[in-house]
Every structure is written in structure tokens, then in C-alpha cells.
Design an enzyme around this catalytic site. Sequence first.
Site, PDB file in Angstrom:
ATOM      1  N   ARG A  95       0.843  -1.186   0.000  1.00 24.60           N
ATOM      2  CA  ARG A  95       0.000   0.000   0.000  1.00 24.60           C
ATOM      3  C   ARG A  95       0.886   1.247   0.000  1.00 24.60           C
ATOM      4  O   ARG A  95       1.899   1.306   0.708  1.00 24.60           O
ATOM      5  CB  ARG A  95      -0.914   0.032   1.239  1.00 24.60           C
ATOM      6  CG  ARG A  95      -2.101  -0.912   1.154  1.00 24.60           C
ATOM      7  CD  ARG A  95      -3.107  -0.456   0.098  1.00 24.60           C
ATOM      8  NE  ARG A  95      -4.294  -1.303   0.008  1.00 24.60           N
ATOM      9  CZ  ARG A  95      -4.441  -2.288  -0.860  1.00 24.60           C
ATOM     10  NH1 ARG A  95      -3.441  -2.578  -1.691  1.00 24.60           N
ATOM     11  NH2 ARG A  95      -5.561  -2.978  -0.902  1.00 24.60           N
TER      12      ARG A  95
ATOM     13  N   GLU B 198      -3.074   7.756  -6.468  1.00 27.55           N
ATOM     14  CA  GLU B 198      -3.177   6.939  -7.680  1.00 27.55           C
ATOM     15  C   GLU B 198      -4.259   7.487  -8.596  1.00 27.55           C
ATOM     16  O   GLU B 198      -5.426   7.553  -8.190  1.00 27.55           O
ATOM     17  CB  GLU B 198      -3.465   5.475  -7.300  1.00 27.55           C
ATOM     18  CG  GLU B 198      -2.337   4.867  -6.489  1.00 27.55           C
ATOM     19  CD  GLU B 198      -2.535   3.388  -6.153  1.00 27.55           C
ATOM     20  OE1 GLU B 198      -3.562   2.807  -6.565  1.00 27.55           O
ATOM     21  OE2 GLU B 198      -1.642   2.812  -5.510  1.00 27.55           O
TER      22      GLU B 198
ATOM     23  N   HIS C 276      -0.258  -0.387  -9.994  1.00 27.12           N
ATOM     24  CA  HIS C 276      -1.119  -1.143  -9.078  1.00 27.12           C
ATOM     25  C   HIS C 276      -1.725  -2.359  -9.793  1.00 27.12           C
ATOM     26  O   HIS C 276      -2.939  -2.580  -9.756  1.00 27.12           O
ATOM     27  CB  HIS C 276      -2.222  -0.256  -8.508  1.00 27.12           C
ATOM     28  CG  HIS C 276      -2.698  -0.716  -7.158  1.00 27.12           C
ATOM     29  ND1 HIS C 276      -3.205   0.124  -6.204  1.00 27.12           N
ATOM     30  CD2 HIS C 276      -2.756  -1.965  -6.611  1.00 27.12           C
ATOM     31  CE1 HIS C 276      -3.555  -0.556  -5.131  1.00 27.12           C
ATOM     32  NE2 HIS C 276      -3.297  -1.836  -5.340  1.00 27.12           N
TER      33      HIS C 276
END
Length: 348
Positions: A261, A290, A309
Site C-alpha cells: 500500500r 493513484e 497497481h
Amino acid sequence: MSLILLAGDAFVRNDLLADELRRAVGAAMPATGLEFRTLELPWPHVPFGPVAEVDEASDVEDELLALIDGVEVIVTQMAPVTSRVLDAAPSLRLVVCTRGGPVNVNVGDCTKRGVLVCNTPGRNAVAAAEHAVTLILSTVRAIPRIHGTVAAGQWRSDLYAYDECGLELGGSTVGLVGYGAIGRRVARILRAFDATVLVADPFVDAAALDPGVELVELEELLSRSDVVSLHARLTPQTAGMIDAEALATMRPGGYLVNSARGGLVDYDALAAALDSGHLAGAGFDVFPAEPPAPDWPLLRSDRVVMTPHLAGATRQTAHRAASLAGASVAAFLAGDRPPGLVNPDALR
């Protein structure tokens, strides 16, 4: 006949969900009939985001409301199961979220209403572990940067110079912060490379470690490791845990990889550690925001390896998520406690 709303997307698709639910329910309860309504969500072609009081969801509340009447079960990865949706769904009894954390579901409101919520833990453990090791290898050997030189028509034999060379994992020490399903699998892969593997995880007992893995405190892990790879959950206790002080504790010339994370790392401090030369490189699949802003300094660093991601993005992950969802629905319809239940207080 149970009415099930499948709100799949272009990753965990409705056809995969329907096939796995028919298989699981048919195996457990051959006489049980299923009726499906379907909604195809725009993710990942349209990014997720916050919707009302939930997060990481597709903005399809109105579309859900048009389909929710009489639905007993929702199976989804990205649909926003908000209080507004729950208000319109008096028949709803089960929500299966085909991801590890049901952040797109108002779990508290579901619990108050007696609606069970299940997740699919471990669905992407294999994919995420393999991606983490790929990031480690790509970072310590600077694969993207070197690929760019060849693609640009250069033949950089000077990269054989000692100061330009990367590390072998064999004989190196790799520290894993977190030893859950993903961290444990990463450790096994690294041991096959003949790396020394250290683990820092306050929730793990040394007796539970695989052979060849050593449990240490975080400070010792940072100071002894050539590579540090993060696999911890983001909590108030772990937020920003890799800060300037932690980075300064790492070995000079070390590498940091984060596929867990973005909030675990102080990325400004990481940029300073790279600029100063204290760290040789970094790799990450997760970011403080993001997508990152176009002017984010680390985007321009040639010592950083980045992926958007995607650690869990494999076809097997999608199939596994659908299979786990099928098991939860089958157990629920049979009157059993479904696997992956995250709000047992909703059981009545």
C-alpha cells in the site's frame, strides 16, 4: 429460486461469476435454482473512486437501484453497496465482494440490517507474490532502464562496470515487512533463489515461520537487508512506517520495494534517499496518490521501477475470485456460515 445480482466488470467478469456460482451451488445443492440479473461495470476502463460513503467503487448507484428490487444476493468487485442502495434492497441478505477488502461496501450498515458481507481473501496472493519478486529482480538489476538503452539503439557495454552492476538475490539478504499470505509466498520464492530471508511482523510467532526464515524486529531487518520488500496492511499503526528515519537505517546502497500500500512509505523521504545515493533503487506498484501527479518527482527517476497497481492482475486471480464467491454463495444458500464472512455480528 434465488435472485442474484452479478455486478461484474472487465476483470472479474459476469460470465466467470455465473459459471462458478452454477458449479458451486449445483455441487452443493443440485435442486436449487438460480436466477441472475447482471450489471456490467466500467472498471478498469473507467477508474474507481469514492462513491457516497464507500471507496474504490464504480459510480453506478443509480444503475444498481434500477436492478436491486427482489435481489437476495449481490456478487461484485466494484459496485457501491451504499446506504442508499441498501435502503432500496429489503430482500438483500448477502453481499459477496470479490476482493480482499470490501471497501466498496458499507459493512456497518449491512451489519445493522442483518446483511452478511463476504470477501475473497487470498484471491490474488499468487499473483501479488510473483509480481513482488518481479519488481525486486527488475529493481536490483535495473531492467527497465537497461531495456531503454537497447531500445534506443545503444549497446552499453560500460554497464559491466562494477559501479553500474546490480545484485544477485542468491547470497543477498531480503527483508519482508509482513508475513501474511503474500509475504509467506514471497519468502518461499526467495529461498529458492538462495537468499537469506528476514521477516518483521508483530502478529507472527517464530514457530509459524517456514524453514530458513528468521523473525526479527523492524529496525534489525532494515539494517541487515540488502533489499526491503513491503507486504504489510495499511493501518493507523503502519501508515508512514517507512519514513526518513527508517530509510536512514537501511544499508547504504540498498533497495526498497513496495507492492502493498502506498501509505506505508514517506515518498518524499524516499526521493531524498535516492537523490543522496543512500539507496541504490526502488520499485513500487502502489503510490501515495493513484494515479500520481504528472509532476511527481519520482516519475523522472531512472533508479525507480514502477507498475500501476497491477500486482494482482492475472487471469487466475479473476477465476479464483469467482470460485471463492461461488463457495460463499453456495454455503449461504445451504444455510451454513459462508467462508470469507467479515461481519459475523450480522448473523441472526
